[in-house]
Design a protein around this motif. Structure first.
Motif, short mmCIF file in Angstrom:
data_model
loop_
_atom_site.label_atom_id
_atom_site.label_comp_id
_atom_site.label_asym_id
_atom_site.label_seq_id
_atom_site.Cartn_x
_atom_site.Cartn_y
_atom_site.Cartn_z
N VAL A 132 -6.53 9.61 44.11
CA VAL A 132 -6.54 8.17 43.89
C VAL A 132 -6.10 7.86 42.45
O VAL A 132 -6.58 8.47 41.50
CB VAL A 132 -7.95 7.59 44.13
CG1 VAL A 132 -7.95 6.09 43.89
CG2 VAL A 132 -8.40 7.89 45.56
N ALA A 133 -5.16 6.92 42.33
CA ALA A 133 -4.66 6.56 41.00
C ALA A 133 -5.77 5.92 40.17
O ALA A 133 -6.60 5.17 40.70
CB ALA A 133 -3.49 5.59 41.13
N GLU A 134 -5.79 6.24 38.89
CA GLU A 134 -6.79 5.67 37.98
C GLU A 134 -6.59 4.17 37.88
O GLU A 134 -5.48 3.67 37.84
CB GLU A 134 -6.63 6.31 36.60
CG GLU A 134 -7.72 5.94 35.62
CD GLU A 134 -9.04 6.60 35.95
OE1 GLU A 134 -9.94 5.88 36.41
OE2 GLU A 134 -9.17 7.82 35.77
N LYS A 135 -7.68 3.44 37.86
CA LYS A 135 -7.63 1.98 37.77
C LYS A 135 -7.95 1.56 36.35
O LYS A 135 -8.96 1.97 35.78
CB LYS A 135 -8.64 1.37 38.75
CG LYS A 135 -8.54 -0.15 38.89
CD LYS A 135 -9.51 -0.63 39.96
CE LYS A 135 -9.45 -2.14 40.15
NZ LYS A 135 -10.41 -2.60 41.18
N TYR A 136 -7.07 0.76 35.76
CA TYR A 136 -7.25 0.33 34.38
C TYR A 136 -7.50 -1.17 34.30
O TYR A 136 -7.03 -1.95 35.12
CB TYR A 136 -6.02 0.69 33.54
CG TYR A 136 -5.77 2.18 33.48
CD1 TYR A 136 -6.51 3.00 32.63
CD2 TYR A 136 -4.82 2.78 34.30
CE1 TYR A 136 -6.30 4.37 32.59
CE2 TYR A 136 -4.61 4.15 34.28
CZ TYR A 136 -5.36 4.93 33.42
OH TYR A 136 -5.16 6.29 33.40
N ILE A 137 -8.23 -1.55 33.29
CA ILE A 137 -8.53 -2.96 33.05
C ILE A 137 -7.25 -3.69 32.67
O ILE A 137 -6.48 -3.22 31.82
CB ILE A 137 -9.57 -3.10 31.92
CG1 ILE A 137 -10.86 -2.36 32.32
CG2 ILE A 137 -9.84 -4.55 31.59
CD1 ILE A 137 -11.81 -2.14 31.18
N HIS A 138 -6.99 -4.83 33.28
CA HIS A 138 -5.78 -5.59 32.98
C HIS A 138 -5.76 -6.02 31.51
O HIS A 138 -6.79 -6.33 30.92
CB HIS A 138 -5.69 -6.81 33.89
CG HIS A 138 -5.13 -6.49 35.24
ND1 HIS A 138 -4.24 -7.29 35.91
CD2 HIS A 138 -5.33 -5.42 36.06
CE1 HIS A 138 -3.93 -6.76 37.07
NE2 HIS A 138 -4.59 -5.63 37.19
N PHE A 139 -4.55 -6.09 30.99
CA PHE A 139 -4.38 -6.36 29.56
C PHE A 139 -4.91 -7.73 29.18
O PHE A 139 -5.46 -7.91 28.10
CB PHE A 139 -2.90 -6.25 29.19
CG PHE A 139 -2.65 -6.42 27.72
CD1 PHE A 139 -2.93 -5.40 26.83
CD2 PHE A 139 -2.12 -7.61 27.22
CE1 PHE A 139 -2.69 -5.55 25.46
CE2 PHE A 139 -1.89 -7.77 25.86
CZ PHE A 139 -2.18 -6.73 24.99
N ASP A 140 -4.72 -8.73 30.05
CA ASP A 140 -5.16 -10.08 29.69
C ASP A 140 -6.66 -10.14 29.46
O ASP A 140 -7.15 -10.87 28.61
CB ASP A 140 -4.73 -11.10 30.75
CG ASP A 140 -5.41 -10.87 32.09
OD1 ASP A 140 -5.07 -9.87 32.74
OD2 ASP A 140 -6.28 -11.67 32.47
N TRP A 141 -7.43 -9.35 30.24
CA TRP A 141 -8.88 -9.28 30.04
C TRP A 141 -9.20 -8.48 28.78
O TRP A 141 -10.06 -8.87 27.98
CB TRP A 141 -9.54 -8.65 31.26
CG TRP A 141 -11.01 -8.41 31.12
CD1 TRP A 141 -11.63 -7.30 30.61
CD2 TRP A 141 -12.06 -9.30 31.47
NE1 TRP A 141 -12.99 -7.45 30.63
CE2 TRP A 141 -13.29 -8.67 31.16
CE3 TRP A 141 -12.09 -10.58 32.04
CZ2 TRP A 141 -14.51 -9.27 31.39
CZ3 TRP A 141 -13.32 -11.16 32.26
CH2 TRP A 141 -14.51 -10.52 31.95
N ALA A 142 -8.53 -7.36 28.62
CA ALA A 142 -8.81 -6.47 27.48
C ALA A 142 -8.56 -7.17 26.15
O ALA A 142 -9.36 -7.05 25.21
CB ALA A 142 -7.95 -5.20 27.57
N VAL A 143 -7.49 -7.93 26.06
CA VAL A 143 -7.15 -8.55 24.78
C VAL A 143 -8.15 -9.64 24.42
O VAL A 143 -8.39 -9.92 23.24
CB VAL A 143 -5.71 -9.09 24.80
CG1 VAL A 143 -5.61 -10.42 25.50
CG2 VAL A 143 -5.15 -9.19 23.38
N LYS A 144 -8.77 -10.26 25.42
CA LYS A 144 -9.73 -11.32 25.16
C LYS A 144 -11.15 -10.80 24.95
O LYS A 144 -11.97 -11.45 24.31
CB LYS A 144 -9.73 -12.33 26.32
CG LYS A 144 -8.44 -13.11 26.46
CD LYS A 144 -8.45 -13.95 27.73
CE LYS A 144 -7.15 -14.70 27.92
NZ LYS A 144 -6.89 -15.71 26.89
#
Length: 309
Positions: free
Chosen positions: A2-14
């Motif tokens: 299963v591919a690793e799931k990463y936090i979307h950039f728009d959430w991370a930057v905020k």
């Protein structure tokens, strides 16, 4: 596997990249974008700490100072705004003024980079990355004004326009390339949350370690999933309003029978449809108990407008 799931950039930057432990992620993006090594010295107070109640909100997500004492503004914009270009100009101008004390010499003016990551369709250009800067070009000779060697010690900035702000507009929805270059790998993450397992791109290596979905707490995951749902709802609402506005505009244009009527009808239909739907959507979000700040972030409405609903 299963591919690793990463936090979307728009959430991370905020929510996450203001933490010094995560500076490497943002430094990597800026290094790739500006094509020079960027080191963030500190995160500065953003314009949300305004001078007065009547002052404008810039909704800047991150304002940083780099190792060359220049200011970098990073903003993620999820929903369209009529005066977006005017707003980023205001934000840059305010950032410059905030860091020049009254009575200081003008050599204290800071170079500012404005990086704007847009998750909505803006303009009609074909590219996903646009760069704007000031150049002084000869009206007749078509040359670029440069600073002489004698003047370089005084002005310190050359060519002559290099002291002025530079703007980057990243049109996320316009990116549809196969990620081969560093900036394309960054775009693949910014748009789809995908990072290659063997990436060597600055910042993305850090993102693979720092921004894993699985590392979030149950409470953080709940807030994050709610955020993604809100974005999906917002996009559906905006697309519906756009289509309704176009249809209404075409109908009005046909009835008037003039090209001017068609153009005006389409424009008014789109604008009125977006505005009405934004207000309707905001009422629904408010009724469901969402915070005023989150509603403002999603819809683009001001806090004052939402509080009156």
């Amino acid at each position: 596997m299963v591919a690793e799931k990463y936090i979307h950039f728009d959430w991370a930057v905020k929510r996450m990249l203001r933490d010094k432990a995560n500076f490497g992620v943002l430094e990597g993006l800026l290094t790739v974008l500006l094509e020079e090594k960027i080191t963030i010295a500190e995160i500065l107070e953003s314009e949300s700490n305004q001078d007065s109640y009547d002052d404008k909100f810039n909704r800047v997500d991150i304002k940083a100072r780099n190792s060359k004492d220049e200011i970098i503004i990073v903003e993620v914009q999820l929903s369209r705004e009529v005066y977006f270009l005017e707003r980023i100009l205001y934000g840059v101008s305010k950032a410059i003024c905030e860091h020049v004390s009254l009575g200081s010499d003008y050599d204290k003016v800071k170079k500012v980079y404005s990086v704007n990551i847009l998750y909505f369709d803006m303009g009609t250009g074909k590219d996903y990355l646009y760069h704007g800067k000031t150049e002084f070009k000869g009206v007749f000779a078509d040359d670029v004004l440069k600073i002489s060697r004698k003047q370089q010690n005084t002005f310190r900035k050359w060519p002559a326009g290099s002291v002025f702000p530079e703007y980057y507009l990243i049109r996320v929805n316009q990116f549809n390339e196969l990620a081969k270059t560093p900036i394309e790998e960054w775009m693949e993450y910014i748009k789809n949350g995908v990072i290659k397992d063997d990436t060597q791109v600055p910042g993305l290596q850090e993102a693979r370690e720092k921004l894993k979905y699985i590392s979030m707490t149950a409470e953080e995951r709940l807030a994050y999933e709610r955020h993604l749902d809100n974005i999906r709802i917002q996009n559906d609402v905006i697309n519906t309003a756009k289509n309704d506005g176009l249809a209404e505009g075409r109908e009005e244009g046909r009835a008037e029978g003039r090209e001017e009527g068609r153009a005006e009808g389409r424009a008014e239909g789109r604008e009125e449809g977006r505005a009405e739907t934004n207000m309707k959507n905001a009422r629904g979000m408010k009724a469901k108990g969402m915070s005023v700040e989150d509603i403002a972030e999603i819809t683009g409405l001001s806090i004052e407008e939402i509080e009156k609903l």
